[in-house]
Design an enzyme around this catalytic site. Sequence first.
Site, short mmCIF file in Angstrom:
data_model
loop_
_atom_site.label_atom_id
_atom_site.label_comp_id
_atom_site.label_asym_id
_atom_site.label_seq_id
_atom_site.Cartn_x
_atom_site.Cartn_y
_atom_site.Cartn_z
N SER A 38 0.84 -1.20 0.00
CA SER A 38 0.00 0.00 0.00
C SER A 38 0.88 1.26 0.00
O SER A 38 1.73 1.40 -0.86
CB SER A 38 -0.96 -0.03 1.20
OG SER A 38 -2.03 0.89 1.03
N ASP A 185 -6.08 -3.37 -2.36
CA ASP A 185 -4.99 -3.02 -1.45
C ASP A 185 -4.28 -4.26 -0.89
O ASP A 185 -4.92 -5.20 -0.40
CB ASP A 185 -5.56 -2.19 -0.30
CG ASP A 185 -4.49 -1.51 0.51
OD1 ASP A 185 -3.70 -2.20 1.16
OD2 ASP A 185 -4.42 -0.27 0.49
#
Length: 297
Positions: A38, A185
């Site tokens: 991320s 993500d």
Amino acid sequence: MTTAFVLGGGGVLGAVEVGMLRALFERDITPDLVLGTSVGALNGAMVAREPSLDVIDRLTDLWAKTAQPARVKRTKIRPTRTRAAERDLFRERPLRTVRRVVATGGTNLYSAKPLRERLVDEFGDLTFEELPVEFGVCAASIERAAEHWFTSGPVVPAIVASAAVPGLLPPARATTEFGEEHFLDGGIVNSIPVGRAVAQGATRVFVLQVGRVDRPLAVPRRPWEVARVSFEIARRHRFMRELDEVPDGVDVHVLPAAGTSSRDDSMLAFRDFSSVQRRIDSTYDASRVYLDEHLAR
């Protein structure tokens, strides 16, 4: 000794990783391997491209620009999905955004276009193969329901895939050895990939995390807190399990994140860039103390 930097996810709290990196580079600690998830993928890409103290000024400037308020031109024209895609990331009023998404049948609050454009401005068509340090980016494959590691090809699509926060940004498309896939993500499947670093042969691992792992969790009291608490249980469970499974002979250092608190767990915390520099400076001081106490010069 093979040294790995593991950079975890955490949105705006990823600024603390800049302070940790400064403390590490000032002690001449450089990585042989960088792994990012991320926002850690963004910070990690910067480090893998320039693994020296010189990168700190660039990272600080990047975060400072992100923290500056965007100028949004007011208009009486009814917002459309096309116009919404042109807005700066995270700047629209949240309730207005939610109403727009519900009305249009969308699945995400924001467009990924501003993020992608910023990444292209920074990295261009840079590939993993061109980086001086081995680099890996974690994302969650929807079709395979699996953890996927980007280690070759262009860097920008990998970071976009790793940072596709569910509900905030749309799933990212990328072509892999399995064909065209959609990604969310990387924090969903491996938020702080310590085990991956050990599996790749690291004998010394520095964990750059955003500070939530040691904060007590409370029973959710509102509907929107349920998902956050559930996610935190999952990510912390895996992280602690992988720490327990680290074999003898591998040194793992979890650097302290300072300047964060339970206020950062609110549903709108992802929009608050006001404390970026304070977080960087506080975490730098805390990490410098930690390294002085745990590493011999």
